[in-house]
Enzyme design. Sequence first.
Site, PDB file in Angstrom:
ATOM      1  N   LYS A 163       7.734  23.980  11.483  1.00 31.06           N
ATOM      2  CA  LYS A 163       6.509  23.653  13.012  1.00 31.06           C
ATOM      3  C   LYS A 163       5.991  24.495  13.518  1.00 31.06           C
ATOM      4  O   LYS A 163       7.135  26.104  13.968  1.00 31.06           O
ATOM      5  CB  LYS A 163       6.603  22.759  13.598  1.00 31.06           C
ATOM      6  CG  LYS A 163       7.253  21.583  13.264  1.00 31.06           C
ATOM      7  CD  LYS A 163       5.934  20.451  13.249  1.00 31.06           C
ATOM      8  CE  LYS A 163       6.356  19.372  12.533  1.00 31.06           C
ATOM      9  NZ  LYS A 163       5.228  18.570  11.655  1.00 31.06           N
ATOM     10  N   ASP A 193       3.047  24.193   9.149  1.00 31.16           N
ATOM     11  CA  ASP A 193       2.523  23.186  10.114  1.00 31.16           C
ATOM     12  C   ASP A 193       1.598  23.600  10.972  1.00 31.16           C
ATOM     13  O   ASP A 193       2.996  23.371  12.217  1.00 31.16           O
ATOM     14  CB  ASP A 193       3.674  21.889   9.560  1.00 31.16           C
ATOM     15  CG  ASP A 193       2.565  20.716  10.643  1.00 31.16           C
ATOM     16  OD1 ASP A 193       1.382  20.383  11.188  1.00 31.16           O
ATOM     17  OD2 ASP A 193       3.190  19.286  10.275  1.00 31.16           O
ATOM     18  N   GLU A 218       0.018  24.432   6.885  1.00 29.33           N
ATOM     19  CA  GLU A 218      -0.275  22.968   6.609  1.00 29.33           C
ATOM     20  C   GLU A 218      -1.260  22.796   7.791  1.00 29.33           C
ATOM     21  O   GLU A 218      -0.874  22.639   8.717  1.00 29.33           O
ATOM     22  CB  GLU A 218       0.541  21.930   6.278  1.00 29.33           C
ATOM     23  CG  GLU A 218       0.881  20.526   7.052  1.00 29.33           C
ATOM     24  CD  GLU A 218       1.416  19.817   7.500  1.00 29.33           C
ATOM     25  OE1 GLU A 218       1.755  18.244   7.374  1.00 29.33           O
ATOM     26  OE2 GLU A 218       2.694  20.070   6.669  1.00 29.33           O
ATOM     27  N   ASP A 241      -3.485  16.923   6.669  1.00 29.14           N
ATOM     28  CA  ASP A 241      -2.875  16.226   6.743  1.00 29.14           C
ATOM     29  C   ASP A 241      -2.954  15.417   7.974  1.00 29.14           C
ATOM     30  O   ASP A 241      -4.167  13.643   7.695  1.00 29.14           O
ATOM     31  CB  ASP A 241      -0.855  16.297   7.671  1.00 29.14           C
ATOM     32  CG  ASP A 241      -0.621  15.411   8.402  1.00 29.14           C
ATOM     33  OD1 ASP A 241      -0.687  13.908   8.510  1.00 29.14           O
ATOM     34  OD2 ASP A 241       0.653  15.385   8.952  1.00 29.14           O
ATOM     35  N   LYS A 265       0.505   9.448   4.428  1.00 30.29           N
ATOM     36  CA  LYS A 265       1.322   8.449   5.484  1.00 30.29           C
ATOM     37  C   LYS A 265       0.990   7.018   6.128  1.00 30.29           C
ATOM     38  O   LYS A 265      -0.836   6.496   5.889  1.00 30.29           O
ATOM     39  CB  LYS A 265       1.250   9.534   7.143  1.00 30.29           C
ATOM     40  CG  LYS A 265       1.784  11.031   6.767  1.00 30.29           C
ATOM     41  CD  LYS A 265       1.825  11.026   8.201  1.00 30.29           C
ATOM     42  CE  LYS A 265       2.305  11.928   8.555  1.00 30.29           C
ATOM     43  NZ  LYS A 265       2.145  13.145   9.660  1.00 30.29           N
TER      44      LYS A 265
END
Length: 367
Positions: A163, A193, A218, A241, A265
Site C-alpha cells: 500500500k 497500490d 496498481e 482495480d 471483486k
Amino acid sequence: MKITGISLWHVPLTAHVTYTMAAGKSCATVETVVLALDTDIGLTGWGEVCPIPHYLPAYARGVAPVVQELAPVLLGADPVGPEAVMARLERRLQGHDYAKSALDIALWDLTGQAAGLPLHALLGGRQAETMPLYHSITCTAPEEMARIALDALDQGITQFQVKLGAEADWQADVARLRMVREAVGPGPLVYGDWNCGATSLEATRVGRVVRDLDVMLEQPCATIDDCARVRTATGLPMKLDESAYDTASLLEGHAKGCMDVAALKLSKFGGLSATRRARDLCKHLGARMCIEDTWGSDITTAALLHLGAASAPDRVLNVCDLSGYVSPRLAPAGPVRHNGRIAPPTGVGLGVAPDRDALGPPDMMLD
C-alpha cells in the site's frame, strides 16, 4: 423449490491489522452484511457483502433497503438459475450492484445445494486444486512493511501488495517498494497500490525511480486515462482495480493498454454471475486476474474461491483469503491457507454456512 424468507444481519468485523491506504483512508473495523434466503424445502442460501467506508460507492446500511425493495421479486421465486433471477431483480431496480452481490451469491449457493454440487462445478468446472494468495501490506514505515513481507514470505506467500500514498511524500513510496522488493528477493511478485490516491505526476515520479526493480503498479489514479498515462510514462506493468467494475471498463482498460491485470471483486460487479462474465472476458483479452472482493469473511471468501478454482490457472494471478484478515470468522470450519495457497471449501453449494445462533436475531426478516 421456492424462496420463503429473507433474513439479514449486520456483523462487525475487526481487521487483525489496521489497513492504511492512500489519501488517509483506513480499514480497521467494518460492518459486513450477511444474508440468508430460506426455501420451502429446508435449504438455506447464504450471501455476504462488506463495503469499506469511504472507498467505493457502496454502503453497508444501504443493503437492507435494496433487499426490501427487491423482496417482492425474490419471495416465491425459484432460486435455481441465478442469472435469470438477477435479470428480474435488475428490471425491478437498476444498479446497486454491491447490494445485489450478496443476493446473487445466496442464489448460487441454493442452486449448488439443489444440484448436489460444489459451486465450482457450476461455474465452469474445477481447473485448479489450490490457488496462490497475495498478502496486502498496510501503508506504514518502509522498514516495517519489509518486516511484514518477510513474515508472510516465511508462511509461503510469494505475492505482495504494497500500500502506498499514506502521506504526501512520493519518495517514501519509493522506499516502500524498494525495501519490500529487497526483503523478499528476486522472484516473488511485488506491486504498489495507491487505491486511486495519486496524481499521474506523483505516480510517474515513483515509477520512473523504481524502474530498475521488478515491480508492478496498481491503480495509481482515479481514471483509466490517468492510469494509462502512468503506464506509458513508466513502462511498468499495471493492475486496474477500482476502475475495473463492468465489461465496458475492462474493454476500456485493455484498449488503453493499462490492464495487464484486473481485480475482479465480486461486490464491484454484482456477484458471481457478473464476475463470471468478467472472468471470461479477461481470459479473451489475455489479462491476468485477481479474483477477490472488497472485504468480508467466510461466505464471500468461499464464493470467490469457487470462481477462482473454476478459472484457467494461467489467467488467475491470485485470489484473496478475506476471512484470514478479520475476526470473528463467520464459519470457523471454512477454508484456511496453507503454504501461501488456498482451496475452495468442500461440500455442495458454497460449502460454508454460519451458525444462526452465533449471528443472533436478524436485523431484518421478510417473508
